[in-house]
Design an enzyme around this catalytic site. Structure first.
Site, PDB file in Angstrom:
ATOM      1  N   ASP A  54      39.707  33.401  29.635  1.00  0.00           N
ATOM      2  CA  ASP A  54      39.788  33.133  28.247  1.00  0.00           C
ATOM      3  C   ASP A  54      41.096  32.087  27.909  1.00  0.00           C
ATOM      4  O   ASP A  54      41.599  31.447  29.077  1.00  0.00           O
ATOM      5  CB  ASP A  54      40.027  34.623  27.431  1.00  0.00           C
ATOM      6  CG  ASP A  54      41.405  35.334  27.715  1.00  0.00           C
ATOM      7  OD1 ASP A  54      42.326  34.621  28.730  1.00  0.00           O
ATOM      8  OD2 ASP A  54      41.749  36.084  27.235  1.00  0.00           O
ATOM      9  N   CYS A  65      42.430  36.006  32.834  1.00  0.00           N
ATOM     10  CA  CYS A  65      42.965  35.996  31.512  1.00  0.00           C
ATOM     11  C   CYS A  65      44.666  35.979  31.871  1.00  0.00           C
ATOM     12  O   CYS A  65      45.281  35.755  32.714  1.00  0.00           O
ATOM     13  CB  CYS A  65      42.265  37.091  30.931  1.00  0.00           C
ATOM     14  SG  CYS A  65      42.677  38.734  31.793  1.00  0.00           S
ATOM     15  N   THR A 119      46.552  38.812  31.665  1.00  0.00           N
ATOM     16  CA  THR A 119      46.898  39.667  32.785  1.00  0.00           C
ATOM     17  C   THR A 119      46.026  39.918  33.867  1.00  0.00           C
ATOM     18  O   THR A 119      46.554  40.566  35.047  1.00  0.00           O
ATOM     19  CB  THR A 119      47.064  41.037  32.289  1.00  0.00           C
ATOM     20  OG1 THR A 119      45.617  41.177  31.658  1.00  0.00           O
ATOM     21  CG2 THR A 119      48.020  40.959  30.798  1.00  0.00           C
ATOM     22  N   HIS A 136      38.171  45.327  52.842  1.00  0.00           N
ATOM     23  CA  HIS A 136      37.690  46.912  52.761  1.00  0.00           C
ATOM     24  C   HIS A 136      36.814  47.119  51.819  1.00  0.00           C
ATOM     25  O   HIS A 136      35.883  47.947  51.748  1.00  0.00           O
ATOM     26  CB  HIS A 136      39.180  47.625  52.641  1.00  0.00           C
ATOM     27  CG  HIS A 136      39.778  48.172  53.824  1.00  0.00           C
ATOM     28  ND1 HIS A 136      40.795  48.718  53.777  1.00  0.00           N
ATOM     29  CD2 HIS A 136      39.812  47.425  55.003  1.00  0.00           C
ATOM     30  CE1 HIS A 136      41.155  48.984  55.109  1.00  0.00           C
ATOM     31  NE2 HIS A 136      40.835  47.894  55.733  1.00  0.00           N
ATOM     32  N   HIS A 159      33.644  51.022  56.162  1.00  0.00           N
ATOM     33  CA  HIS A 159      33.818  50.329  54.732  1.00  0.00           C
ATOM     34  C   HIS A 159      32.577  50.056  53.948  1.00  0.00           C
ATOM     35  O   HIS A 159      32.521  50.040  52.883  1.00  0.00           O
ATOM     36  CB  HIS A 159      34.796  49.278  54.620  1.00  0.00           C
ATOM     37  CG  HIS A 159      36.311  49.383  55.191  1.00  0.00           C
ATOM     38  ND1 HIS A 159      37.080  50.546  54.590  1.00  0.00           N
ATOM     39  CD2 HIS A 159      36.847  49.133  56.391  1.00  0.00           C
ATOM     40  CE1 HIS A 159      38.145  50.359  55.394  1.00  0.00           C
ATOM     41  NE2 HIS A 159      38.069  49.744  56.549  1.00  0.00           N
TER      42      HIS A 159
HETATM   43  C1  RB5 Z   1      44.553  37.830  25.073  1.00  0.00           C
HETATM   44  O1  RB5 Z   1      45.598  37.828  24.161  1.00  0.00           O
HETATM   45  C2  RB5 Z   1      44.864  38.842  26.367  1.00  0.00           C
HETATM   46  O2  RB5 Z   1      44.536  40.272  25.746  1.00  0.00           O
HETATM   47  C3  RB5 Z   1      43.895  38.613  27.536  1.00  0.00           C
HETATM   48  O3  RB5 Z   1      43.908  37.440  28.095  1.00  0.00           O
HETATM   49  C4  RB5 Z   1      43.952  39.681  28.679  1.00  0.00           C
HETATM   50  O4  RB5 Z   1      44.911  39.462  29.200  1.00  0.00           O
HETATM   51  C5  RB5 Z   1      43.203  40.940  28.338  1.00  0.00           C
HETATM   52  O5  RB5 Z   1      43.240  41.899  29.182  1.00  0.00           O
END
Ligand code: RB5
Length: 151
Positions: A8, A65, A67, A98, A133
């Site tokens: 994203d 993304c 995170t 695994h 596994h």
């Molecule tokens: C976008 O703002 C953010 O929510 C997205 O990149 C992601 O980290 C969601 O888990």
């Protein structure tokens, strides 16, 4: 090797860097977007890249993304996908050995570009161990297929 990439807006730069990286390594990158820093909804891009892996059009996926969390949740809803958020080299290795993970999820605000590249190298070069596994991975598939696992 064919690699599906998706991200994203929160990880557009990381996805672009990793796309260039895998191409430099002689692999084919299939880019499912996004294609700018304009705000988009991460499930659509995670779904597109993860589906390419599940359908066999790509060997592995790299999905990013801010995170790594949201895209991993989306990718893991695609049947046949085992997506793992990785934040260090040990996780990148172990999820191949695994879990036979076929998608690595990375957070642009969590890991440096350098570490992300190292994890991609490890992820793409580590073999699944099989053996006990395999039985556990088969149980993951059972869950996908609606089997009610008993402890
Ligand atoms: C976008 O703002 C953010 O929510 C997205 O990149 C992601 O980290 C969601 O888990």
């Amino acid at each position: 090797m064919k690699i599906a990439l998706g991200a994203d807006h929160g990880a557009f730069e990381l996805k672009e860097a990793l796309k260039q990286y895998v191409e430099e390594k002689g692999m084919e990158a299939v880019d499912f977007g996004c294609f700018s820093k304009e705000s988009v909804d991460y499930p659509k891009y995670a779904y597109a890249a993860a589906s390419a892996v599940a359908e066999g059009a790509c060997d592995f996926g790299i999905i990013c993304c801010t995170t790594g969390l949201g895209v991993s949740m989306a990718a893991n809803k695609v049947k046949g996908v085992r997506a793992a958020v990785c934040t260090n080299e040990m996780l990148a290795e172990m999820t191949r050995r695994h879990n036979n993970a076929n998608v690595i999820c990375l957070g642009q605000n969590v890991v440096s570009e350098e570490l992300a590249k190292k994890m991609v190298d490890i992820f793409l070069s580590t073999e699944f161990e099989g053996g006990r596994h395999q039985r556990r991975v088969d149980l993951l598939t059972d869950i996908e297929n609606g089997v009610r696992l008993q402890p």
